[in-house]
Structure formats: C-alpha cells, structure tokens
Scaffold this active site. Sequence first.
Site, short mmCIF file in Angstrom:
data_model
loop_
_atom_site.label_atom_id
_atom_site.label_comp_id
_atom_site.label_asym_id
_atom_site.label_seq_id
_atom_site.Cartn_x
_atom_site.Cartn_y
_atom_site.Cartn_z
N ARG A 14 27.35 25.64 22.23
CA ARG A 14 28.51 25.17 23.02
C ARG A 14 29.00 26.28 23.95
O ARG A 14 30.20 26.47 24.15
CB ARG A 14 29.66 24.72 22.11
CG ARG A 14 29.37 23.50 21.27
CD ARG A 14 29.18 22.25 22.10
NE ARG A 14 29.04 21.06 21.29
CZ ARG A 14 27.89 20.62 20.80
NH1 ARG A 14 26.77 21.28 21.01
NH2 ARG A 14 27.85 19.51 20.09
N SER A 37 34.30 16.05 19.12
CA SER A 37 34.60 17.11 18.14
C SER A 37 35.69 18.00 18.74
O SER A 37 35.53 18.52 19.84
CB SER A 37 33.38 17.99 17.90
OG SER A 37 32.30 17.23 17.42
N GLU A 63 36.74 23.40 20.12
CA GLU A 63 35.52 23.17 20.90
C GLU A 63 35.94 22.69 22.27
O GLU A 63 35.27 22.93 23.26
CB GLU A 63 34.67 22.11 20.17
CG GLU A 63 33.24 21.99 20.63
CD GLU A 63 33.03 20.85 21.60
OE1 GLU A 63 32.00 20.84 22.27
OE2 GLU A 63 33.91 19.99 21.71
N1 EPU Z 1 30.75 15.32 7.41
C1 EPU Z 1 31.53 14.94 6.36
N2 EPU Z 1 32.74 14.36 6.62
C2 EPU Z 1 33.19 14.15 7.89
C3 EPU Z 1 32.38 14.55 8.95
C4 EPU Z 1 31.16 15.13 8.69
O1 EPU Z 1 31.18 15.11 5.20
O2 EPU Z 1 34.31 13.63 8.03
C5 EPU Z 1 29.43 15.91 7.14
C6 EPU Z 1 28.32 14.93 7.50
O3 EPU Z 1 28.01 14.08 6.45
C7 EPU Z 1 27.18 15.84 7.85
C8 EPU Z 1 27.86 17.07 8.43
O4 EPU Z 1 29.22 17.02 7.98
O5 EPU Z 1 26.48 16.23 6.69
C9 EPU Z 1 27.78 17.12 9.93
O6 EPU Z 1 28.39 15.97 10.50
P1 EPU Z 1 27.76 15.24 11.78
O7 EPU Z 1 26.32 15.05 11.60
O8 EPU Z 1 28.59 14.02 12.03
O9 EPU Z 1 27.93 16.27 12.96
P2 EPU Z 1 29.04 17.37 13.31
O10 EPU Z 1 28.52 18.69 12.92
O11 EPU Z 1 30.35 16.97 12.80
C10 EPU Z 1 28.02 17.86 15.69
C11 EPU Z 1 28.52 18.05 17.09
C12 EPU Z 1 28.77 16.71 17.76
C13 EPU Z 1 27.48 15.89 17.73
C14 EPU Z 1 27.06 15.72 16.27
C15 EPU Z 1 25.78 14.96 16.11
C16 EPU Z 1 29.83 20.12 17.18
C17 EPU Z 1 31.18 20.72 17.24
N3 EPU Z 1 29.79 18.79 17.06
O12 EPU Z 1 29.06 17.26 14.91
O13 EPU Z 1 29.11 16.97 19.12
O14 EPU Z 1 27.67 14.63 18.33
O15 EPU Z 1 26.88 17.03 15.69
O16 EPU Z 1 24.71 15.73 16.52
O17 EPU Z 1 28.83 20.84 17.21
C18 EPU Z 1 31.04 17.38 20.47
O18 EPU Z 1 30.61 18.52 20.65
O19 EPU Z 1 32.12 16.96 20.99
C19 EPU Z 1 30.31 16.47 19.62
C20 EPU Z 1 30.75 15.25 19.37
#
Ligand code: EPU
Length: 339
Positions: free
Chosen positions: A167, A238, A335
């Site tokens: 990012r 996010s 972010e």
């Molecule tokens: N998780 C939970 N509870 C929650 C949310 C997430 O347990 O309420 C767990 C999920 O089960 C998973 C892990 O946390 O094991 C990661 O969650 P997720 O795959 O939804 O992705 P994220 O890390 O929360 C990142 C990016 C998103 C992108 C997603 C999918 C960042 C800050 N965010 O989110 O990007 O869409 O991966 O690839 O890196 C953004 O930057 O605005 C954004 C939406």
Amino acid sequence: MAIVIQQHTALSEHTTLKTGGAARYMVEVLSLEDLREVADFIVKEKLEYLVFGGGSNIFVGEVGFSGVVIKMMNKGIVYEEKETGEVKVKVASGEWLDKVVEKTVTDGIFGLENLSAIPGTVGATPVQNVGAYGMEVKDLITEVEAFHLPTKKVRVFSNEECKFGYRDSFFKTKVGSEYIILAVNFLCNKKFTARIAYGDLEKRFITEAPTALRVREALIEIRGKKFPDWKVLGTAGSFFKNPIIPRTEGQALRARYEDLPIYDVSADMVKVPLGYILDKVCNLKGFRSGNVGLYEEQALVLVNYGGATPTEIISFVEEIKSRVFTKTGIMIEPEVRFI
Ligand code: EPU
C-alpha cells in the site's frame, strides 16, 4: 479557459465515506490541456492541491481543504498486442478500475480479474499499490505516465521507479506528490493464468475449473458479502493497514490464536490480518458507537451508518487504536489517506 473552477464544493459528496468539509476549489480534469490550465491557476494563486480519483480511499476532516481538488476524469483504454500474446493495456487515470477489469475480461485479455469490484479509479492504483486476492497492481504495471505540476512536464516512470511497497509507492512521498498520474500501463496476456491461491477464492474452485469470468463473478460475490455497498453506506474499504510486525511477535500471537493467518514479509517481519485481530482478539466486529462502526461482516471496514461527522470518526478511530494496542501491543495505522 476551458476548465470550470467550482468553489466551496462539499467533499462529503465526492468521497465514499460520505463525510468531511468543503474544498475551496474543485476542478474536473478531462485532458492534459485541462491539467496544464489547472497548473497555471495553482501556481498563479500559490495554492495547495490534492488529486481525487474516485474518493474511495480518503478521509476528509471537518475543515475540508483550502486549496484545489483536482478530480481526474480523463478517459481512454488502448490495447497494444504483442506477438507473444502479451497485451499492453494503457488506461487513462480517470477510468473506473472495475470498468477496465470488466472490459478486459470480456475482450479476452487477462491479468486484472483479481481486482474485480474494487471501487476507485485507475490513477489511484499505483499511488497506494492497490491489492486484493493475492495480487498487487505492481505485479502488472510496466509504466506510469505522470504530469509534474511545478514544471508542467510529462514523465514516464518504470515499475522500478515507482518504488512499490505494501500500500505504498514513490507517489506517496513529498516529491512524488508533485506528480499527477495521467495513465497506467498494465501488462496483460491473452492466455489466462488463474491466481486463486487465496483463502476465500481457493475454496470456490475446488470442484470447478477457474476461468477469468468465473473468478471475476466469484470476487464480485465475495466482496459483495464482505464490504458494504458504498452507494448505500459510507465506507472506504479497509480503513487500517494490516500491521507488519516482528516474526517473534507474530509467533507469540499465533501461540494464543492458533488459526491466526501469518504472511511472510521478510526474514524477520510478518504481516498479520488486522481484521482477524479486531474480530477474534479484540471482539470488535460489529462494534458501533453512534453513527460509526466496524462492519458486521469485515471488522477492518469502518462504516459511516449515516451522518457521522469527521470528529466522530476520529474519536472512534482513536478508540479502536487504543483497544488494539492494549490487547496486543501493536500500533495500527490508517490505510486511508487523511486530509
Ligand atoms: N478476518 C476475520 N474477521 C474479520 C475480518 C477478517 O477473522 O472481521 C480474517 C479472515 O478470515 C482472513 C484474514 O482475517 O483469515 C484476512 O481477511 P481478508 O481476507 O478479508 O483480507 P484483509 O486482510 O482484511 C486485505 C486488503 C483488502 C483486500 C483483501 C482481499 C489491506 C489493508 N486490505 O484485507 O484491501 O480487498 O485483503 O485481498 O491490505 C483495501 O485496501 O481497502 C482493501 C479492501
């Protein structure tokens, strides 16, 4: 002058978080010529400026912005096919990313499909190295064409010169912010290579062979469940970054929470999902205070349930930061960009 300079524009109507003060000036830019005119105005009036694409990753404070908001609305998608099957896709910065993804997939040009359903314009993608579902735009970007506002010169940056990080990029630095992105070149391919080795996505294709269209459809469905519809609720995706912490700290956390996913960053550092921490460690999924909350389906997503003021959001954010710190010792950072 061809450009129209709007005054006292409510930025709450130009951001997906739907809050924030006004911009002293706002100009919609359709071409390089428009941008040159805006540059003249900015230099003449000695104003600050800020570039807006879709306004989907921005938090504007109560006082708004006293300079010029430049809203990039330049359009154009051009394919340059090579004999190898590779296709260079040159996209104007004001194009809506998801429209480009849809068009390329329909045209049989692959690579962008994992970025389906992300709100925002193409020009914003290199700035924060947008990423989702196992890829980042840095994996496809070959060049970025940008306008240097102080000198009014156009420069082409190679992928390396963009200095991409998680990012992060050169365009987020002080010198980098003098450049306004005009176009992005993505290296796509007529041959489809599935990138589905990512949690949610992998599960979808256990019995079914992936095609680009099916990956896109699956992601639209997955994201539709995890993220609120920004046309209805205020959101900026996010709100915080996933923290990068020492491996030893990650392992200590993992010892307490066995199913905590950990992603390698370097030999010493790991990235941990803050969504998991907010949800399973801090019990904050769905936590709401007044008009602000963490989304019920994805704790990393902050939601303006209607009428939340910037001040209300800031105090909510501080509360979340301090709860995470107390529970884990991790200092989290936003972010989204703060204005
Ligand atoms: N998780 C939970 N509870 C929650 C949310 C997430 O347990 O309420 C767990 C999920 O089960 C998973 C892990 O946390 O094991 C990661 O969650 P997720 O795959 O939804 O992705 P994220 O890390 O929360 C990142 C990016 C998103 C992108 C997603 C999918 C960042 C800050 N965010 O989110 O990007 O869409 O991966 O690839 O890196 C953004 O930057 O605005 C954004 C939406």
